[in-house]
Write an enzyme that holds these catalytic residues in place. Structure first.
Site, PDB file in Angstrom:
ATOM      1  N   TYR A 144       0.623  -1.244   0.175  1.00 55.97           N
ATOM      2  CA  TYR A 144       0.069   0.032  -0.062  1.00 55.97           C
ATOM      3  C   TYR A 144       0.781   1.115  -0.416  1.00 55.97           C
ATOM      4  O   TYR A 144       0.516   2.376  -0.852  1.00 55.97           O
ATOM      5  CB  TYR A 144      -0.473  -0.292   1.130  1.00 55.97           C
ATOM      6  CG  TYR A 144      -2.199   1.191   1.048  1.00 55.97           C
ATOM      7  CD1 TYR A 144      -3.541   1.355   0.146  1.00 55.97           C
ATOM      8  CD2 TYR A 144      -1.789   2.250   2.436  1.00 55.97           C
ATOM      9  CE1 TYR A 144      -3.919   2.325   0.554  1.00 55.97           C
ATOM     10  CE2 TYR A 144      -2.579   3.753   2.816  1.00 55.97           C
ATOM     11  CZ  TYR A 144      -3.678   2.854   1.379  1.00 55.97           C
ATOM     12  OH  TYR A 144      -4.693   4.571   1.589  1.00 55.97           O
ATOM     13  N   LYS A 148       1.227   3.256  -3.579  1.00 53.10           N
ATOM     14  CA  LYS A 148       1.264   4.726  -3.502  1.00 53.10           C
ATOM     15  C   LYS A 148       1.985   6.034  -3.452  1.00 53.10           C
ATOM     16  O   LYS A 148       1.579   6.691  -4.058  1.00 53.10           O
ATOM     17  CB  LYS A 148       0.664   5.220  -1.816  1.00 53.10           C
ATOM     18  CG  LYS A 148      -1.282   4.759  -1.937  1.00 53.10           C
ATOM     19  CD  LYS A 148      -1.907   5.190  -2.168  1.00 53.10           C
ATOM     20  CE  LYS A 148      -3.339   4.776  -1.706  1.00 53.10           C
ATOM     21  NZ  LYS A 148      -4.402   5.190  -2.668  1.00 53.10           N
ATOM     22  N   ASN A 173      -5.923   9.707   8.074  1.00 54.14           N
ATOM     23  CA  ASN A 173      -6.788   8.648   9.218  1.00 54.14           C
ATOM     24  C   ASN A 173      -8.200   9.880   9.157  1.00 54.14           C
ATOM     25  O   ASN A 173      -8.788  10.718   9.603  1.00 54.14           O
ATOM     26  CB  ASN A 173      -6.751   8.662  10.439  1.00 54.14           C
ATOM     27  CG  ASN A 173      -5.539   7.809  10.673  1.00 54.14           C
ATOM     28  OD1 ASN A 173      -4.541   7.990   9.753  1.00 54.14           O
ATOM     29  ND2 ASN A 173      -5.589   6.352  10.764  1.00 54.14           N
ATOM     30  N   ARG A 185     -10.878  -0.931  10.126  1.00 53.33           N
ATOM     31  CA  ARG A 185      -9.708   0.617  10.565  1.00 53.33           C
ATOM     32  C   ARG A 185     -10.474   1.088  12.022  1.00 53.33           C
ATOM     33  O   ARG A 185     -11.691   0.548  12.640  1.00 53.33           O
ATOM     34  CB  ARG A 185     -10.090   1.828   9.830  1.00 53.33           C
ATOM     35  CG  ARG A 185      -9.160   1.169   8.616  1.00 53.33           C
ATOM     36  CD  ARG A 185      -9.108   2.428   7.440  1.00 53.33           C
ATOM     37  NE  ARG A 185     -10.070   2.270   6.636  1.00 53.33           N
ATOM     38  CZ  ARG A 185     -10.474   3.311   5.677  1.00 53.33           C
ATOM     39  NH1 ARG A 185      -8.972   4.003   4.913  1.00 53.33           N
ATOM     40  NH2 ARG A 185     -11.678   2.757   4.679  1.00 53.33           N
TER      41      ARG A 185
HETATM   42  P1  NAD Z   1     -12.903   2.233   0.550  1.00 52.90           P
HETATM   43  O1  NAD Z   1     -12.041   0.929   0.900  1.00 52.90           O
HETATM   44  O2  NAD Z   1     -13.994   2.204   1.701  1.00 52.90           O
HETATM   45  O3  NAD Z   1     -12.893   2.036  -1.048  1.00 52.90           O
HETATM   46  C1  NAD Z   1     -12.282   1.997  -1.755  1.00 52.90           C
HETATM   47  C2  NAD Z   1     -12.897   2.005  -2.927  1.00 52.90           C
HETATM   48  O4  NAD Z   1     -12.084   1.567  -3.838  1.00 52.90           O
HETATM   49  C3  NAD Z   1     -13.512   0.931  -2.880  1.00 52.90           C
HETATM   50  O5  NAD Z   1     -15.094   1.143  -3.279  1.00 52.90           O
HETATM   51  C4  NAD Z   1     -13.170  -0.349  -3.569  1.00 52.90           C
HETATM   52  O6  NAD Z   1     -13.884  -1.203  -3.731  1.00 52.90           O
HETATM   53  C5  NAD Z   1     -12.996   0.341  -4.556  1.00 52.90           C
HETATM   54  N1  NAD Z   1     -11.888  -0.847  -5.395  1.00 52.90           N
HETATM   55  C6  NAD Z   1     -10.352  -1.073  -4.898  1.00 52.90           C
HETATM   56  N2  NAD Z   1      -9.609  -1.683  -5.669  1.00 52.90           N
HETATM   57  C7  NAD Z   1     -10.193  -1.107  -6.935  1.00 52.90           C
HETATM   58  C8  NAD Z   1      -9.750  -1.389  -8.382  1.00 52.90           C
HETATM   59  N3  NAD Z   1      -9.035  -1.930  -8.302  1.00 52.90           N
HETATM   60  N4  NAD Z   1     -10.951  -1.122  -9.445  1.00 52.90           N
HETATM   61  C9  NAD Z   1     -11.868  -0.599  -8.707  1.00 52.90           C
HETATM   62  N5  NAD Z   1     -12.498  -0.238  -7.700  1.00 52.90           N
HETATM   63  C10 NAD Z   1     -11.462  -0.703  -6.592  1.00 52.90           C
HETATM   64  O7  NAD Z   1     -11.744   3.299   2.037  1.00 52.90           O
HETATM   65  P2  NAD Z   1     -11.491   4.643   1.312  1.00 52.90           P
HETATM   66  O8  NAD Z   1     -10.952   4.987   2.828  1.00 52.90           O
HETATM   67  O9  NAD Z   1     -13.013   4.936   0.467  1.00 52.90           O
HETATM   68  O10 NAD Z   1     -10.713   5.804   0.331  1.00 52.90           O
HETATM   69  C11 NAD Z   1     -10.502   6.108  -0.602  1.00 52.90           C
HETATM   70  C12 NAD Z   1      -9.234   6.270  -0.994  1.00 52.90           C
HETATM   71  O11 NAD Z   1      -8.550   7.090  -0.383  1.00 52.90           O
HETATM   72  C13 NAD Z   1      -8.576   5.261  -1.022  1.00 52.90           C
HETATM   73  O12 NAD Z   1      -7.665   5.224  -2.568  1.00 52.90           O
HETATM   74  C14 NAD Z   1      -7.469   5.250  -0.039  1.00 52.90           C
HETATM   75  O13 NAD Z   1      -6.380   5.241  -0.160  1.00 52.90           O
HETATM   76  C15 NAD Z   1      -7.951   6.795  -0.051  1.00 52.90           C
HETATM   77  N6  NAD Z   1      -7.222   7.166   1.935  1.00 52.90           N
HETATM   78  C16 NAD Z   1      -8.065   7.065   2.539  1.00 52.90           C
HETATM   79  C17 NAD Z   1      -8.181   6.779   3.867  1.00 52.90           C
HETATM   80  C18 NAD Z   1      -9.072   7.035   5.010  1.00 52.90           C
HETATM   81  O14 NAD Z   1      -9.047   7.139   6.213  1.00 52.90           O
HETATM   82  N7  NAD Z   1     -10.316   6.338   4.695  1.00 52.90           N
HETATM   83  C19 NAD Z   1      -6.313   8.231   4.378  1.00 52.90           C
HETATM   84  C20 NAD Z   1      -5.678   7.585   3.626  1.00 52.90           C
HETATM   85  C21 NAD Z   1      -6.017   7.193   1.893  1.00 52.90           C
HETATM   86  N1  UDP Z   2      -5.377  -0.189  15.789  1.00 52.31           N
HETATM   87  C1  UDP Z   2      -6.381  -0.476  16.957  1.00 52.31           C
HETATM   88  N2  UDP Z   2      -7.412  -1.822  16.904  1.00 52.31           N
HETATM   89  C2  UDP Z   2      -8.004  -1.918  15.583  1.00 52.31           C
HETATM   90  C3  UDP Z   2      -7.617  -2.136  14.965  1.00 52.31           C
HETATM   91  C4  UDP Z   2      -6.315  -0.445  14.624  1.00 52.31           C
HETATM   92  O1  UDP Z   2      -5.485  -0.016  18.197  1.00 52.31           O
HETATM   93  O2  UDP Z   2      -8.774  -2.726  15.945  1.00 52.31           O
HETATM   94  C5  UDP Z   2      -5.572   0.512  15.630  1.00 52.31           C
HETATM   95  C6  UDP Z   2      -3.616   0.860  15.020  1.00 52.31           C
HETATM   96  O3  UDP Z   2      -2.260  -1.079  15.770  1.00 52.31           O
HETATM   97  C7  UDP Z   2      -2.903   1.431  14.737  1.00 52.31           C
HETATM   98  C8  UDP Z   2      -3.983   2.694  14.441  1.00 52.31           C
HETATM   99  O4  UDP Z   2      -5.103   2.108  15.691  1.00 52.31           O
HETATM  100  O5  UDP Z   2      -2.473   1.865  14.985  1.00 52.31           O
HETATM  101  C9  UDP Z   2      -4.999   3.026  13.017  1.00 52.31           C
HETATM  102  O6  UDP Z   2      -5.259   2.252  12.386  1.00 52.31           O
HETATM  103  P1  UDP Z   2      -5.745   1.546  11.453  1.00 52.31           P
HETATM  104  O7  UDP Z   2      -6.131   0.772  10.940  1.00 52.31           O
HETATM  105  O8  UDP Z   2      -6.896   2.627  11.741  1.00 52.31           O
HETATM  106  O9  UDP Z   2      -5.399   2.677  10.080  1.00 52.31           O
HETATM  107  P2  UDP Z   2      -3.943   3.433   9.734  1.00 52.31           P
HETATM  108  O10 UDP Z   2      -3.549   4.761  10.142  1.00 52.31           O
HETATM  109  O11 UDP Z   2      -2.945   2.535  10.572  1.00 52.31           O
HETATM  110  O12 UDP Z   2      -3.573   2.646   8.234  1.00 52.31           O
END
Ligand code: NAD
Ligand code: UDP
Length: 315
Positions: A144, A148, A173, A185
């Site tokens: 991942y 990215k 996050n 998460r």
């Molecule tokens: P999520 O898992 O809910 O959404 C991701 C979506 O992408 C899902 O609907 C999944 O089915 C789709 N997907 C995965 N692989 C695919 C592929 N190969 N082709 C088409 N669709 C595909 O996660 P999210 O939290 O909504 O994250 C959305 C984006 O934001 C991601 O790129 C993630 O890396 C980025 N991001 C999210 C967070 C967060 O905290 N939510 C933090 C950092 C980055």
């Molecule tokens: N974490 C935790 N319990 C859980 C899930 C996550 O203590 O059930 C912790 C994890 O080890 C990390 C933080 O919470 O330190 C955030 O984890 P998450 O998977 O949400 O996202 P990350 O920021 O690590 O990608």
């Protein structure tokens, strides 16, 4: 009216983005392979002539006429992105090449959802965009993190070499309604465990920190970035700089749900970052963006959402 493609549009953040951009009068195409996303998240938009759903995997090329692309397609929860690590890196590398190829062909502007994970286990705290990060290239999170990082490199190279109009955001996050019950998460885990009266699983001692952004703020930041001046490519951090220990979050989840659940300690996953907090000066200065929703308010709405979701699952 703009034609906007949102890859990963049926996921957590993507579905909020679909809703907001559709409400603002755009012609929205939601593309998703439903790995972690769900039709439930966007079903209320189906049937509208200005909303289309395409089941597709971005690892394969696609030809569409659009003005803007939000590239969000990638599993985001450690549990899901480690489930098939090779698929994760393919989605972020081959998938991003495909979306950049599309952007180049149709001259669309493309925004890449990058992540705070590009900073790895950061040696600089809080994290500014200038920091190059501390990422393990061969660990369990690498598919991942490195995926990215390559996606960011690809964005910059297509920009420099082919003049593609790009935007890079590093998302920290983010939480809120429409997260899947089995997302894995921390925010969804703690709330679901609390509501089901199960043990709250804190990994490690719970002293590691994260900074939690409510999804409405995130969507606002993404749209501002997409519509920012052409010479501003980013990367730009988007996240809420209020930093909490994971143990504090567990205690909040217990207090706010009134559960009888107790905290249990589980091993800390490998390469789990010890601390994480964004510097958001750049987003504030260039985009005029500041997150507004305090954690307690956002958690309240998220708890309400999961209560409803769990009731539906049980009925
Ligand atoms: P999520 O898992 O809910 O959404 C991701 C979506 O992408 C899902 O609907 C999944 O089915 C789709 N997907 C995965 N692989 C695919 C592929 N190969 N082709 C088409 N669709 C595909 O996660 P999210 O939290 O909504 O994250 C959305 C984006 O934001 C991601 O790129 C993630 O890396 C980025 N991001 C999210 C967070 C967060 O905290 N939510 C933090 C950092 C980055
Ligand atoms: N974490 C935790 N319990 C859980 C899930 C996550 O203590 O059930 C912790 C994890 O080890 C990390 C933080 O919470 O330190 C955030 O984890 P998450 O998977 O949400 O996202 P990350 O920021 O690590 O990608």
């Amino acid at each position: 009216m703009k034609r906007i493609l949102i890859t990963g549009g049926a996921g957590f953040i993507g579905s909020h983005l679909c809703e907001r951009l559709h409400k603002e009068g755009n012609d929205v195409i939601c593309l998703d392979n439903f790995f972690t996303g769900s039709k439930e998240n966007i079903k209320h938009l189906l049937g509208n002539p200005y909303f289309e759903m395409v089941r597709h995997d971005i690892v394969n090329p696609i030809f569409l006429e659009v003005d803007q692309i939000y590239n969000l397609a990638s599993p985001a929860s450690p549990v899901h992105y480690q489930y098939n690590a090779i698929k994760t890196i393919k989605a972020n590398v081959i998938g991003t090449i495909n979306m950049l190829g599309l952007a180049k062909r149709v001259r669309a502007r493309i925004l890449q959802a990058s992540t705070s994970e590009v900073y790895g286990d950061p040696k600089v705290h809080p994290q500014t965009e200038e920091y190059w990060g501390n990422v393990n290239p061969v660990g369990l999170r690498s598919c991942y993190d490195e995926g990215k990082r390559v996606a960011e490199t690809l964005m910059m190279d297509y920009h420099r070499q082919n003049k593609v109009d790009i935007k890079i955001v590093r998302i920290f996050n983010t939480y809120g309604p429409k997260m899947a019950v089995n997302d894995g998460r921390v925010v969804s885990n703690f709330i679901v465990q609390a509501l089901q009266g199960r043990d709250i699983t804190v990994y490690g001692q719970g002293t590691q920190t994260r900074s939690f952004c409510y999804v409405d703020d995130m969507v606002d930041g993404l749209i501002r970035m997409m519509n920012s001046p052409v010479d501003f490519t980013g990367p730009v951090n988007l996240g809420n700089p209020d930093e909490y220990k994971i143990l504090e979050l567990a205690e909040k989840a217990i207090a706010m749900t009134g559960t009888k659940s107790v905290i249990v300690y589980k091993p800390l996953p490998s390469d789990d970052p010890i601390q994480r907090c964004p510097v958001i000066k750049r987003a504030h200065q260039v985009l005029g963006w500041t997150p507004r929703v305090k954690l307690d308010i956002g958690l309240k709405t998220t708890i309400e959402y999961f209560k409803k979701k769990i009731t539906e699952l049980n009925s």
